[in-house]
Design an enzyme around this catalytic site. Sequence first.
Site, PDB file in Angstrom:
ATOM      1  N   SER A 144      41.452  42.736  34.458  1.00 29.38           N
ATOM      2  CA  SER A 144      42.051  42.272  33.204  1.00 29.38           C
ATOM      3  C   SER A 144      43.277  43.115  32.854  1.00 29.38           C
ATOM      4  O   SER A 144      43.286  44.331  33.051  1.00 29.38           O
ATOM      5  CB  SER A 144      41.027  42.380  32.076  1.00 29.38           C
ATOM      6  N   TYR A 165      49.042  39.615  31.332  1.00 27.01           N
ATOM      7  CA  TYR A 165      49.326  39.179  29.960  1.00 27.01           C
ATOM      8  C   TYR A 165      50.814  38.948  29.832  1.00 27.01           C
ATOM      9  O   TYR A 165      51.608  39.804  30.196  1.00 27.01           O
ATOM     10  CB  TYR A 165      48.905  40.248  28.950  1.00 27.01           C
ATOM     11  N   THR A 204      45.967  33.537  32.622  1.00 24.73           N
ATOM     12  CA  THR A 204      44.868  32.931  31.871  1.00 24.73           C
ATOM     13  C   THR A 204      45.434  31.887  30.924  1.00 24.73           C
ATOM     14  O   THR A 204      46.243  32.194  30.045  1.00 24.73           O
ATOM     15  CB  THR A 204      44.076  34.022  31.121  1.00 24.73           C
ATOM     16  N   LYS A 255      44.064  30.387  35.697  1.00 20.15           N
ATOM     17  CA  LYS A 255      42.649  30.479  35.305  1.00 20.15           C
ATOM     18  C   LYS A 255      42.439  29.819  33.944  1.00 20.15           C
ATOM     19  O   LYS A 255      43.240  30.022  33.033  1.00 20.15           O
ATOM     20  CB  LYS A 255      42.252  31.952  35.228  1.00 20.15           C
ATOM     21  N   HIS A 280      36.262  30.512  30.131  1.00 18.64           N
ATOM     22  CA  HIS A 280      36.260  31.883  29.598  1.00 18.64           C
ATOM     23  C   HIS A 280      34.819  32.298  29.224  1.00 18.64           C
ATOM     24  O   HIS A 280      34.597  33.045  28.276  1.00 18.64           O
ATOM     25  CB  HIS A 280      37.165  31.935  28.358  1.00 18.64           C
TER      26      HIS A 280
HETATM   27  C1  FMN Z   1      33.645  40.980  27.680  1.00 19.02           C
HETATM   28  C2  FMN Z   1      34.490  39.935  28.331  1.00 19.02           C
HETATM   29  C3  FMN Z   1      35.869  40.121  28.405  1.00 19.02           C
HETATM   30  C4  FMN Z   1      36.678  39.161  29.020  1.00 19.02           C
HETATM   31  N1  FMN Z   1      38.028  39.401  29.125  1.00 19.02           N
HETATM   32  C5  FMN Z   1      38.808  38.494  29.778  1.00 19.02           C
HETATM   33  C6  FMN Z   1      40.195  38.749  29.974  1.00 19.02           C
HETATM   34  O1  FMN Z   1      40.727  39.795  29.590  1.00 19.02           O
HETATM   35  N2  FMN Z   1      40.931  37.796  30.609  1.00 19.02           N
HETATM   36  C7  FMN Z   1      40.368  36.633  31.079  1.00 19.02           C
HETATM   37  O2  FMN Z   1      41.075  35.810  31.651  1.00 19.02           O
HETATM   38  N3  FMN Z   1      39.057  36.388  30.923  1.00 19.02           N
HETATM   39  C8  FMN Z   1      38.271  37.280  30.286  1.00 19.02           C
HETATM   40  N4  FMN Z   1      36.930  37.026  30.178  1.00 19.02           N
HETATM   41  C9  FMN Z   1      36.352  35.801  30.773  1.00 19.02           C
HETATM   42  C10 FMN Z   1      35.923  36.056  32.234  1.00 19.02           C
HETATM   43  O3  FMN Z   1      37.026  36.249  33.075  1.00 19.02           O
HETATM   44  C11 FMN Z   1      35.124  34.884  32.816  1.00 19.02           C
HETATM   45  O4  FMN Z   1      35.882  33.697  32.700  1.00 19.02           O
HETATM   46  C12 FMN Z   1      33.754  34.662  32.174  1.00 19.02           C
HETATM   47  O5  FMN Z   1      33.180  35.875  31.746  1.00 19.02           O
HETATM   48  C13 FMN Z   1      32.845  33.979  33.185  1.00 19.02           C
HETATM   49  O6  FMN Z   1      31.609  33.672  32.635  1.00 19.02           O
HETATM   50  P1  FMN Z   1      30.284  34.586  32.854  1.00 19.02           P
HETATM   51  O7  FMN Z   1      30.453  35.768  31.949  1.00 19.02           O
HETATM   52  O8  FMN Z   1      29.192  33.658  32.418  1.00 19.02           O
HETATM   53  O9  FMN Z   1      30.200  34.967  34.302  1.00 19.02           O
HETATM   54  C14 FMN Z   1      36.097  37.976  29.544  1.00 19.02           C
HETATM   55  C15 FMN Z   1      34.711  37.810  29.482  1.00 19.02           C
HETATM   56  C16 FMN Z   1      33.902  38.768  28.897  1.00 19.02           C
HETATM   57  C17 FMN Z   1      32.417  38.561  28.880  1.00 19.02           C
END
Ligand code: FMN
Length: 378
Positions: free
Chosen positions: A134, A159, A185, A253, A277
Amino acid sequence: VRDYYWAGVDAGRVWQLVTSHHEGGSPVGQPVDIEELEAAVHDKLEQRTFDYIAGGAGAERTVRANRAAFARRFLLPRVLVGVAERDLSTALLGTPLSMPVILAPTGAHGLVHPDGEVETVRGAAVASTLMAVSGGSTMSLEEIARAASPRPRLWHHLYFHPNRAVTEWLIERAQQAGYSALVVTADAPVLGRRDRDLRNNLAPLQLRIGNYDSLPPGVSEIGDSTSFVTNPGLTWTDVTWLRSRTTLPVVVKGILRPDDAVRAVDAGADAVWVSNHGGRQLDGAVATLDALPAVVAALDGRVPVIQDGGVRRGTDVLVALALGAAAVAVGRPQLWGLAMAGADGVQHVLRTLRDELSIAMALAGCRSIRDVDTSLIA
Ligand SMILES: Cc1cc2nc3c(=O)[nH]c(=O)nc-3n(C[C@H](O)[C@H](O)[C@H](O)COP(=O)(O)O)c2cc1C
């Protein structure tokens, strides 16, 4: 080793049936699966930290739907094909992987471990898989790359800062540090309304964002984090701009619609990442596994498709691959592993998924990832 042995005497011979973890072994007391790990971490973390990670937007319908979509799918195993040797390896945009499971970008690993992403990437490196990092990481992208050396398998989640000079500086740094793709994203023009965080009165995270320890020449002010973790003005033109600005592969994404998937590739994307997400953005958005087949059909093999959201078991990986994903990504599970035991915990998560996938492939009659096709879906 948490293997279960049933020893019985049959005509003078002792039979030993070894079930479950015969491929890797799981020390006694370690969670057997990822759901058990999550429950253990729940007991360990402060409630609001746990909620921040586990939670989603609104009524969390999409969080639940991601899991429910896997529960609705059943397999049609192929038998008697000879599965003594199984090859789980694959490659994604030129990066060889030990298995089709990668780490999804999740921000702020410092929330659950003092060394943050540096630990996470060590776990991923031992498992020989890729970490999409990230842009909101606690540690800087360079620190993470150093921890991943000598063979970094890293993508940078970029970002788009309102100031283009900052975005260009991040692209340059990621390229220099050896990241092998840039992830845009698309599903976060604004932040989803996360009810648990509101209820817990979660203050803005007072955490280091390592990538902004310094500023690019000529830029004196970066703004507060809300001004760059979301960008409501982002459009396809920015994807086209990024494509022209870097030689690295570009991954988009947060795609759920077939028409957007085609648009992403037309704008220059080298891979499409089907994601909602993890249900943290638009509550009520379709489950990713349900969105996957139409995206795969629309792209017709033009670029690889990655899926994330609710992947918790090796059988989930098998199902997503059978529906056309080239690889899956896990978000929350890596944070549960990190919170529990740092790099070892992340490694444990990946090894558990690997063991489960290996056994599922054997039982479904797949010797390699290439053998996983739609005919396996009942
Ligand atoms: C705590 C947390 C922070 C996240 N931060 C980002 C991020 O900075 N950028 C992003 O594209 N997705 C972010 N995501 C989404 C994840 O990339 C991913 O799409 C998602 O967690 C997948 O689902 P799962 O948690 O059920 O495996 C975040 C998810 C969580 C749980």
